[in-house]
Write an enzyme that holds these catalytic residues in place. Structure first.
Site, PDB file in Angstrom:
ATOM      1  N   ASP A   6      35.690  55.647  12.576  1.00  0.00           N
ATOM      2  CA  ASP A   6      35.932  55.269  11.314  1.00  0.00           C
ATOM      3  C   ASP A   6      37.122  56.033  10.762  1.00  0.00           C
ATOM      4  O   ASP A   6      37.979  56.406  11.697  1.00  0.00           O
ATOM      5  CB  ASP A   6      34.537  55.648  10.493  1.00  0.00           C
ATOM      6  CG  ASP A   6      34.519  55.138   9.158  1.00  0.00           C
ATOM      7  OD1 ASP A   6      34.306  53.893   8.825  1.00  0.00           O
ATOM      8  OD2 ASP A   6      34.786  55.813   8.205  1.00  0.00           O
ATOM      9  N   LYS A  61      25.313  55.917  10.477  1.00  0.00           N
ATOM     10  CA  LYS A  61      26.546  56.443  10.164  1.00  0.00           C
ATOM     11  C   LYS A  61      26.691  57.907  10.555  1.00  0.00           C
ATOM     12  O   LYS A  61      25.461  58.653  10.269  1.00  0.00           O
ATOM     13  CB  LYS A  61      26.962  56.278   8.780  1.00  0.00           C
ATOM     14  CG  LYS A  61      28.486  56.114   8.517  1.00  0.00           C
ATOM     15  CD  LYS A  61      29.230  54.896   8.651  1.00  0.00           C
ATOM     16  CE  LYS A  61      30.921  54.959   8.850  1.00  0.00           C
ATOM     17  NZ  LYS A  61      31.213  53.629   9.230  1.00  0.00           N
TER      18      LYS A  61
HETATM   19  P1  NDP Z   1      42.057  55.173   9.085  1.00  0.00           P
HETATM   20  O1  NDP Z   1      41.748  56.552   9.052  1.00  0.00           O
HETATM   21  O2  NDP Z   1      42.677  54.568  10.329  1.00  0.00           O
HETATM   22  O3  NDP Z   1      42.870  54.807   7.739  1.00  0.00           O
HETATM   23  C1  NDP Z   1      42.589  54.934   6.430  1.00  0.00           C
HETATM   24  C2  NDP Z   1      43.517  54.653   5.649  1.00  0.00           C
HETATM   25  O4  NDP Z   1      43.298  54.627   4.285  1.00  0.00           O
HETATM   26  C3  NDP Z   1      44.757  55.607   5.824  1.00  0.00           C
HETATM   27  O5  NDP Z   1      45.986  55.094   5.608  1.00  0.00           O
HETATM   28  C4  NDP Z   1      44.500  57.057   4.990  1.00  0.00           C
HETATM   29  O6  NDP Z   1      45.690  57.570   4.501  1.00  0.00           O
HETATM   30  C5  NDP Z   1      44.032  56.137   3.813  1.00  0.00           C
HETATM   31  N1  NDP Z   1      43.011  56.735   3.141  1.00  0.00           N
HETATM   32  C6  NDP Z   1      41.763  57.464   3.477  1.00  0.00           C
HETATM   33  N2  NDP Z   1      41.243  58.061   2.689  1.00  0.00           N
HETATM   34  C7  NDP Z   1      41.888  57.868   1.604  1.00  0.00           C
HETATM   35  C8  NDP Z   1      41.640  58.633   0.292  1.00  0.00           C
HETATM   36  N3  NDP Z   1      40.765  59.347  -0.056  1.00  0.00           N
HETATM   37  N4  NDP Z   1      42.795  58.207  -0.588  1.00  0.00           N
HETATM   38  C9  NDP Z   1      43.627  57.515  -0.291  1.00  0.00           C
HETATM   39  N5  NDP Z   1      43.840  56.705   0.875  1.00  0.00           N
HETATM   40  C10 NDP Z   1      43.086  57.074   1.826  1.00  0.00           C
HETATM   41  O7  NDP Z   1      40.574  54.512   8.817  1.00  0.00           O
HETATM   42  P2  NDP Z   1      40.135  52.802   9.086  1.00  0.00           P
HETATM   43  O8  NDP Z   1      41.321  52.131   8.812  1.00  0.00           O
HETATM   44  O9  NDP Z   1      39.464  52.770  10.298  1.00  0.00           O
HETATM   45  O10 NDP Z   1      38.947  52.649   7.858  1.00  0.00           O
HETATM   46  C11 NDP Z   1      39.304  52.279   6.645  1.00  0.00           C
HETATM   47  C12 NDP Z   1      38.222  51.811   5.856  1.00  0.00           C
HETATM   48  O11 NDP Z   1      37.578  50.475   6.542  1.00  0.00           O
HETATM   49  C13 NDP Z   1      37.239  52.689   5.573  1.00  0.00           C
HETATM   50  O12 NDP Z   1      36.532  52.591   4.335  1.00  0.00           O
HETATM   51  C14 NDP Z   1      36.275  52.322   6.816  1.00  0.00           C
HETATM   52  O13 NDP Z   1      34.886  52.778   6.507  1.00  0.00           O
HETATM   53  C15 NDP Z   1      36.408  50.703   6.635  1.00  0.00           C
HETATM   54  N6  NDP Z   1      35.940  50.447   7.939  1.00  0.00           N
HETATM   55  C16 NDP Z   1      36.445  50.477   9.290  1.00  0.00           C
HETATM   56  C17 NDP Z   1      36.235  49.852  10.397  1.00  0.00           C
HETATM   57  C18 NDP Z   1      36.784  50.190  11.640  1.00  0.00           C
HETATM   58  O14 NDP Z   1      36.729  49.453  12.423  1.00  0.00           O
HETATM   59  N7  NDP Z   1      37.879  51.124  11.690  1.00  0.00           N
HETATM   60  C19 NDP Z   1      34.905  49.157  10.440  1.00  0.00           C
HETATM   61  C20 NDP Z   1      34.677  48.475   8.988  1.00  0.00           C
HETATM   62  C21 NDP Z   1      34.755  49.420   7.966  1.00  0.00           C
HETATM   63  P3  NDP Z   1      46.307  58.548   5.419  1.00  0.00           P
HETATM   64  O15 NDP Z   1      47.236  57.907   6.481  1.00  0.00           O
HETATM   65  O16 NDP Z   1      47.122  59.230   4.534  1.00  0.00           O
HETATM   66  O17 NDP Z   1      44.986  59.335   6.124  1.00  0.00           O
END
Ligand code: NDP
Length: 444
Positions: A166, A126
């Protein structure tokens, strides 16, 4: 003292100020206790757990870049190459101001077992940076990504370490990083996944984590004699995972009523308008506050709160530690039957235990969100054979992988007398393969 307790103490002592990493190690090792105790002397002699909890390599570097006003900034960046027993390191790059070594190590450690669970030949890693992409121009994003890759490119490659997206790293960032890698190293190879379709990306990769989450949830419900039809679903997040989880949930006949971002959350009792969310988050890169202009009858609330809404299924898809004990209590009181993690470690240990103790089906992220990395591995396969598979072909493979993960976790839990416990089952199934590969390869 048992070997598991000894190693947990050692990890805390040797890695001070890394609470997320401690949390992940404790959660995994606690649930592996039954397996470790059955082989305690052997594993202790081989120092298997000490080797498993110490990354093979950690890279820390600075990323200098210039903003649109000519000001120079410096960010911290990380790549933790945790375990390569079963394949090249594989895991995403997180760009978020909260990123630190503890968070990258927790994610890298979890990734080892997740990747093993997919059944595909990928090790765990990671990376990321405390760079905040929010509010930056495209040129500033490119400047950061190019500088980041100028250093990282020395340590990665299609057969050694293959990063992906991510939080904060989507198709745009992967594109800039790929271009820079190719320019410096002079090779066009599958060194990153989540690439655009015009230069080696795979169909379904964008949707994979969210779709996979729903394939897993559907199978978990099926094994419990339930289904998705007409279920009310609460989702947190409004990013890549959340959006495509919502899309597949609707395709399966369920209704999604909440989504959130880092400033607030929306409640739309009629069902979230996903086209509106996609336009706000994917096209405009704006806040969910705008949702009300598309759907005047919906509600917008500042802060956290999606778990207060009555739902049958909860899908935390934003970030780590976003579903606490109080939220779990509220979900149980509201009759929630299943929680499946789209994000990595979004549910605290106390909340997980409370949900399980109250009969809620609970799917840990390393099993239920493995569809993203599994499809990344399918992207690597396509790159190696220089072919592109159709959407239907990749989607069918993804579904098959998620159903298998669900069954493997179920079977592993059963074998050790923990029937229905997906946390234990996923950790055991993931661990067994990695441990066997490490033992076979000697002391390395
Ligand atoms: P994105 O950046 O596309 O989206 C993340 C979302 O969560 C956004 O809506 C963001 O809000 C919100 N967010 C992020 N950090 C915080 C925080 N500290 N407090 C509140 N809201 C928050 O990321 P992903 O959708 O890719 O990833 C989401 C999760 O899934 C993570 O834990 C990631 O590790 C996990 N994951 C992702 C994979 C992937 O293929 N993308 C695979 C497996 C796991 P805002 O829009 O305001 O930024």
């Amino acid at each position: 003292m048992s070997y598991v307790d000894e190693v947990i103490d050692l990890v805390v002592k040797k890695n001070p100020n890394e609470p997320e990493f401690h949390q992940a190690v404790k959660e995994v090792l606690e649930s592996l206790r039954v397996v470790i105790e059955a082989n305690e002397d052997k594993y202790r002699k081989e120092a298997l757990l000490e080797r498993l909890t110490e990354p093979e390599r950690q890279l820390l570097f600075r990323v200098p870049w210039v903003d649109d006003n000519g000001q120079v900034h410096v960010n911290k960046a990380y790549r933790v190459q945790f375990n390569s027993a079963i394949g090249p390191y594989k895991g995403g790059l997180r760009l978020h101001p909260s990123v630190n070594l503890s968070i990258i190590k927790f994610l890298g450690f979890e990734q080892i077992f997740k990747n093993s669970l997919t059944g595909l030949p990928i090790g765990g890693g990671k990376g990321g940076s405390d760079f905040d992409p929010k509010g930056k121009s495209d040129r500033e994003i490119m400047a950061f990504c190019q500088s980041f890759m100028a250093e990282l490119c020395k340590y990665i490659g299609a057969d050694t370490d293959v990063p992906a997206g991510d939080i904060g790293t989507g198709a745009r960032e992967i594109g800039y990083m790929f271009g820079q890698y190719k320019r410096i190293r002079g090779v066009f190879e599958g060194v990153l996944t989540g690439k655009g379709l015009t230069y080696g990306g795979s169909l379904v990769r964008t949707e994979a984590t969210g779709y996979g989450l729903l394939y897993f949830t559907e199978e978990m419900l099926k094994l419990a004699g339930k289904d998705m039809k007409d279920k009310v679903i609460a989702i947190s997040g409004a990013g890549n995972v959340a959006i495509y989880a919502a899309e597949k949930a609707v395709q399966m006949g369920a209704k999604v009523v909440t989504m959130s971002d880092s400033t607030g959350w929306i409640y739309d009792p009629e069902g979230i308008d996903l086209d509106a969310v996609k336009e706000i988050k994917e096209v405009k890169r704006a806040r969910l506050t705008e949702y009300k202009t598309y759907r005047p009858n919906s509600e917008y609330h500042e802060g956290a709160g999606v778990w207060s809404v009555k739902c049958d299924i909860a899908l935390p898809c934003a970030t780590q530690n976003e579903l606490h004990l109080e939220d779990a209590k509220q979900l149980v009181a509201n009759g929630c039957i299943a929680v499946a993690e789209g994000a990595n470690m979004p549910t605290t240990m106390e909340a997980t235990e409370y949900l399980q103790a109250n009969g809620v089906l609970f799917a840990p992220g390393k099993a239920s969100n493995a569809g993203g990395v599994a499809t990344s591995a399918l992207e690597m396969s396509q790159n190696s054979e220089r072919l592109s598979w159709s959407f239907e072909e990749v989607d069918a493979k993804l579904k098959n992988i998620m159903v298998n993960i669900c069954h493997n976790a179920t079977d592993a839990a059963k074998r050790y007398g923990c029937e229905g416990n997906y946390v234990v089952g996923a950790n055991i199934a993931g661990f067994e393969k990695v441990a066997a590969a490490m033992e076979a390869q000697g002391i390395v």
